[in-house]
Design an enzyme around this catalytic site. Structure first.
Site, PDB file in Angstrom:
ATOM      1  N   CYS A   1     -23.128  -7.067 -19.086  1.00 49.51           N
ATOM      2  CA  CYS A   1     -21.912  -7.231 -18.283  1.00 49.51           C
ATOM      3  C   CYS A   1     -20.821  -6.303 -18.807  1.00 49.51           C
ATOM      4  O   CYS A   1     -20.579  -6.240 -20.013  1.00 49.51           O
ATOM      5  CB  CYS A   1     -21.388  -8.659 -18.387  1.00 49.51           C
ATOM      6  SG  CYS A   1     -22.402  -9.868 -17.553  1.00 49.51           S
TER       7      CYS A   1
ATOM      8  N   CYS B   1     -26.584 -12.424 -20.876  1.00 51.08           N
ATOM      9  CA  CYS B   1     -26.264 -13.706 -20.248  1.00 51.08           C
ATOM     10  C   CYS B   1     -27.059 -13.934 -18.964  1.00 51.08           C
ATOM     11  O   CYS B   1     -26.952 -14.973 -18.338  1.00 51.08           O
ATOM     12  CB  CYS B   1     -24.766 -13.818 -19.959  1.00 51.08           C
ATOM     13  SG  CYS B   1     -24.243 -12.882 -18.508  1.00 51.08           S
TER      14      CYS B   1
ATOM     15  N   CYS C   1     -19.077 -12.465 -19.644  1.00 49.06           N
ATOM     16  CA  CYS C   1     -20.381 -12.551 -20.302  1.00 49.06           C
ATOM     17  C   CYS C   1     -20.341 -13.604 -21.419  1.00 49.06           C
ATOM     18  O   CYS C   1     -21.236 -14.443 -21.539  1.00 49.06           O
ATOM     19  CB  CYS C   1     -20.755 -11.181 -20.860  1.00 49.06           C
ATOM     20  SG  CYS C   1     -22.469 -11.006 -21.357  1.00 49.06           S
TER      21      CYS C   1
ATOM     22  N   GLY D   1       0.795  -1.230   0.000  1.00 48.63           N
ATOM     23  CA  GLY D   1       0.000   0.000   0.000  1.00 48.63           C
ATOM     24  C   GLY D   1       0.822   1.272   0.000  1.00 48.63           C
ATOM     25  O   GLY D   1       0.290   2.354  -0.202  1.00 48.63           O
TER      26      GLY D   1
ATOM     27  N   CYS E   1     -28.003  -9.006 -16.535  1.00 45.29           N
ATOM     28  CA  CYS E   1     -27.390  -8.788 -17.848  1.00 45.29           C
ATOM     29  C   CYS E   1     -28.384  -9.244 -18.915  1.00 45.29           C
ATOM     30  O   CYS E   1     -28.886 -10.372 -18.876  1.00 45.29           O
ATOM     31  CB  CYS E   1     -26.084  -9.562 -17.966  1.00 45.29           C
ATOM     32  SG  CYS E   1     -25.405  -9.530 -19.632  1.00 45.29           S
TER      33      CYS E   1
END
Lengths: 367, 297, 261
Positions: free
Chosen positions: B265, B243, B271, B31, B240
């Protein structure tokens, strides 16, 4: 059936073709040659070399041609090339005292050893369009007045130095300067690092900042002590030889600003310096750089930091053409995902807002 | 040397070593933003130069590279970066998340869970999460060193006071390994949970700002919140359209000028996989028709 | 008056500061006891603001020491301890009330967030609690709770100053520095603020160092006074004593010029 947007590959190829076509323009017109750019667009070449930080007139001319004359794009091309080059040697400091001068002026003394030499300058031209140039005719080439280069002459600041009226030249310091192309910027930065960053910075940025100091935002009472343009030898010391060898010469424009300084606890009242240097004839940038250099020395000289031009992080981190142009233009990239997130959030906020308003007007209705 | 006249993966070897040193330091201090001497790249700043430099420093001939932008492999900038490496590093490229060993991304983390054999490379525009509260680098460095992060919660407090909930939706600040506050790059907060304890090594490159940082595998990454206003991700009422997925980040597509819209998606590979496996959304087609349509392209 | 315990909260020894060759303040020494309010008075340019900056860890003095009796770590030498320690001190045990509320407030976030910031800086993570405390403190400085979510710029000067005070007091500091806290306010607003300050100082048992050029403010708030002229302390003593029976000619001048008004 819905087919999601596709065809990135094809779109890019087509865009590149169109770009090439636009660059070439009307094929009935003769193609621009690099020699033409190099010899007739010299100030553009100078600027691209300076901000591209690579002294190579041929590559700069190529970059200008490839960039359709967009100097920022050309600078970018040159930088992206430069960054891949191996570092073979580091030159000795340029001896600009020994500059073979074609232009040298001082605003501080009417006459001085070596004299004032105007050289090739727009300064006293009347800015009237010259239609003779448009008439396709060969521009009249005036007889060169005195082709012999001038003798190296002493600096104006050296004259003041003899009297002890100006701070000593800091170049006497032997400390190894930082290298902004090899080390990340860390603040506060020392003067060598600041000067390097300024030397690569966008001319317009420096010009505006320098101008702002003249208008009272960090006023430093500048005088153009000396501006000199000319060529200077570049030397390296090959390890196997151990003595300096000249590897060529480059043209530079140098500006030393002289600024008033009232003195502090440790230093007597004296003049201080601001310094600017560019490749080629970049006189305007050298002057701007000198103004900004002096403004950025506020901390070191114990002056109050009140104006943008004195703010080191602000000045240094926003001046690079390649950085600023890239990041501004990245806004063209798709941001669907972030925007979608915001869209969802705004819709939700909006629904809550409307619900609150309905509830309120309902309450009022009941009253 | 490849046919381009440049070194393998564009950067010279000294530069790659310098970047690898920065990456090692970044991995050692999760970080923490490691300054590095970022180079000019032949792509503009803000277009992924940080990610490209990281990828160039770690990629080898055995790698398989996937590049996504907004979750999709076929957005122009993803195409451009993938081509760049295909050309300068002669590397295999893929659009399949599962096949990739290195995934360079702008603004998304794939829906398909990552593995220990993968490295995520994030393109980062502004690495400093404190930048909007404190523009000065000299001050933010100090704040990180002293872990003075109260001001970040002030921003979240303000969101709740004004809107009733935290309104930050992307580049949502996280705490890495209980020590450093980190900008996860502008991924939607939907993706934040994927950062936590990920088996993959996650590297972040900011080219213009010249910073590299990292989240090593299996590192705790916590999205900032309040105990009584816990972190939450976006949810959609729709699935979606192609899909039928209800667990993925959905992009909104405007289908006509009468307010018609559908959701699909954002992760095009995810997808596609689902559709190939026979999942059908309200506006999708069955697997056979999908195979025929994609084969025809 | 409060009983004065034995150990001083703050000990100042030979504090001197120069700006370049110009004198800021010279050789200032004093002790401040818990619960005590010390007024520093003098004309502008007398060095009182420089002294305050040096005392409150905002300006490294050229020489001298500032020793603070901390809550948990005993006596610490302000300019000897690390910066993290000093910064922690500033947001826990100390508070600073600036003359201009803009210097002490975060103008772009709400009043509630302004008060909550110090709580969050020391680890508070429950929104509801933070907000309750913010509202409680707004009440204690006489700001109505329906202003909790408003930005400070929508507040009057007096309210901004009260908000600044609340923001400082929320983490229960022991020592507050105030720089002309009533400067720039109308007389009636000043009076109300002074009343409020006096109440808070005595109910919370705060130690305060207050810089002011206004002797009326000094008389109302301060137990003791230090009179400064040209960077040096020319007279110190109990407030009433100094104001009613000034010894130094400069103090006499100050007092008389106020009385004439």
């Amino acid at each position: 059936m819905y087919v999601a947007v596709k065809g990135g590959e094809k779109a890019i190829d087509t865009a590149h073709q169109l770009l090439a076509e636009q660059r070439r323009g009307d094929t009935a017109v003769a193609e621009l040659t690099l020699d033409q750019i190099k010899n007739q667009m010299t100030l553009a070449v100078d600027r691209v070399m300076t901000e591209g930080s690579l002294y190579d007139r041929d590559l700069a001319a190529l970059a200008i041609k490839q960039a359709r004359g967009d100097l920022m794009e050309a600078i970018f091309l040159l930088r992206a090339y430069r960054t891949t080059l191996p570092r073979l040697a580091t030159t000795e400091p340029l001896e600009t005292d020994a500059l073979r001068i074609i232009r040298r002026i001082s605003a501080t003394f009417k006459d001085l050893p070596g004299g004032q030499v105007l050289g090739p300058t727009f300064d006293y031209t009347h800015r009237l369009l010259d239609f003779a140039l448009a008439a396709d005719g060969e521009a009249p080439v005036p007889v060169p007045a005195d082709a012999a280069p001038l003798e190296p002459c002493p600096r104006v600041t050296a004259l003041l130095n003899a009297e002890g009226l100006i701070e000593p030249d800091l170049a006497a310091d032997d400390a190894e300067p930082g290298d902004i192309t090899r080390e990340p910027p860390l603040y506060p930065a020392d003067r060598a690092v600041r000067l390097q960053t300024l030397a690569r910075a966008d001319e317009g940025w420096l010009l505006a900042l320098g101008y702002s100091t003249q208008r009272g935002y960090a006023k430093s009472h500048p005088f153009a002590g000396e501006i000199r343009i000319g060529s200077v030898d570049v030397e390296i010391i090959p390890e196997e030889l151990g003595f300096p060898v000249c590897i060529g010469s480059i043209e530079v424009a140098e500006c030393e600003m002289i600024n008033q300084f009232k003195g502090s606890k440790t230093t007597p009242p004296q003049f201080t310096r601001g310094y600017g240097l560019t490749f080629g004839h970049g006189e305007r940038k050298a002057m701007s750089m000198a103004l900004v250099d002096r403004a950025l020395r506020a901390r070191e000289l114990g002056e109050d930091i009140t104006a943008p031009a004195q703010d080191e992080e602000f000045v240094l981190s926003h001046g690079d053409t390649v950085e600023s142009s890239g990041f501004t233009q990245h806004l063209k990239l798709p941001h669907y995902v972030d925007f979608q997130s915001e869209l969802v959030a705004v819709r939700a906020l909006r629904a809550e807002y409307d619900a609150r308003r309905r509830a309120r007007s309902g309450e009022q209705g009941e009253l | 040397m490849t046919d381009t006249g440049y070194n393998y993966a564009y950067l010279d070897e000294q530069t790659k070593r310098m970047i690898r040193r920065a990456i090692l330091k970044a991995v050692a201090v999760p970080g923490y933003q490691v300054p590095f001497a970022g180079r000019e790249m032949p792509l503009p700043y803000g277009w992924g130069t940080g990610g490209i430099q990281v990828t160039a420093a770690i990629i080898g001939q055995d790698d398989t590279l996937k590049v996504i932008d907004q979750g999709a492999d076929d957005t122009t900038n993803a195409v451009s970066i993938r081509r760049f490496f295909a050309r300068t590093a002669a590397v295999k490229t893929t659009e399949k998340t599962v096949e990739a060993t290195v995934i360079q991304t702008r603004h998304r983390i794939p829906e398909t869970p990552l593995t220990e054999n993968q490295i995520m490379v994030y393109q980062v525009p502004i690495p400093e999460p404190l930048r909007w509260m404190e523009p000065r680098e000299t001050e933010t460095r100090k704040m990180h060193a002293l872990q003075e992060y109260g001001v970040m919660h002030v921003k979240l407090y303000e969101d709740i006071a004004r809107f009733g909930h935290i309104a930050t939706t992307y580049d949502y600040p996280v705490m890495v390994n209980d020590r450093y506050l980190m900008a996860p790059s502008p991924i939607p907060k939907f993706d934040n949970p994927k950062l936590n304890n990920s088996p993959a090594l996650q590297l972040f490159g900011a080219g213009r700002e010249k910073r590299i940082y990292a989240v090593p595998p299996y590192t705790p990454v916590k999205s900032l919140d309040f105990t009584d206003h816990p972190f939450e991700v976006q949810r959609w009422d729709d699935c979606c359209a192609l899909c039928g997925a209800t667990d993925s980040f959905l992009d909104e597509v405007i289908t006509d000028d009468k307010g018609g819209r559908m959701y699909v998606c954002s992760d095009s590979d995810y997808c596609g996989d689902r559709r190939a496996a026979g999942h059908v959304g309200p506006q999708g087609v069955d697997a056979d028709a999908y195979q025929r349509a994609t084969a025809a392209e | 008056m409060t009983m004065i315990p034995q150990t001083p909260l703050l000990r100042v020894e030979g504090l001197t500061h120069y700006y370049g060759s110009r004198l800021g303040c010279r050789d200032v020494s004093f002790d401040l006891y818990p619960g005590e309010v010390l007024g520093i008075v003098g004309e502008s340019g007398s060095g009182k603001s420089t002294l305050l900056s040096c005392l409150s860890a905002r300006q490294d003095p050229s020489s001298g020491r500032v020793l603070y009796q901390s809550r948990h770590d005993g006596e610490i030498d302000l300019y000897r301890v690390s910066e993290p320690r000093r910064r922690l001190l500033m947001r826990t045990e100390w508070g600073i009330v600036h003359q201009n509320p803009r210097d002490g407030l975060r103008m772009t976030v709400s009043a509630g967030a302004n008060i909550g910031e110090r709580l969050m800086a020391v680890g508070a993570r429950h929104y509801g609690d933070i907000r309750d405390q913010a509202i409680d403190w707004l009440g204690r400085v006489e700001i109505s709770d329906d202003r909790t979510d408003d930005l400070p710029r929508t507040f009057s000067g007096g309210m901004q100053q009260r908000l600044q005070i609340a923001r400082n007091l929320v983490t229960q500091p022991r020592l507050i520095f105030m720089d002309e806290p009533t400067g720039g306010l109308d007389v009636s607003v000043q009076a109300r603020l002074l009343d409020l300050l006096r109440g808070l100082v005595s109910s919370l048992g705060l130690s305060v160092i207050i810089v002011t050029h206004d002797l009326a403010v000094a008389r109302l708030l301060a137990h003791r006074l230090m009179v400064m002229k040209e960077g040096q302390v020319v007279e110190t003593g109990l407030t009433d004593q100094v104001l009613d029976d000034p010894h130094h000619p400069y103090t006499q001048l100050l007092v008389s010029s106020v009385l004439q008004v």
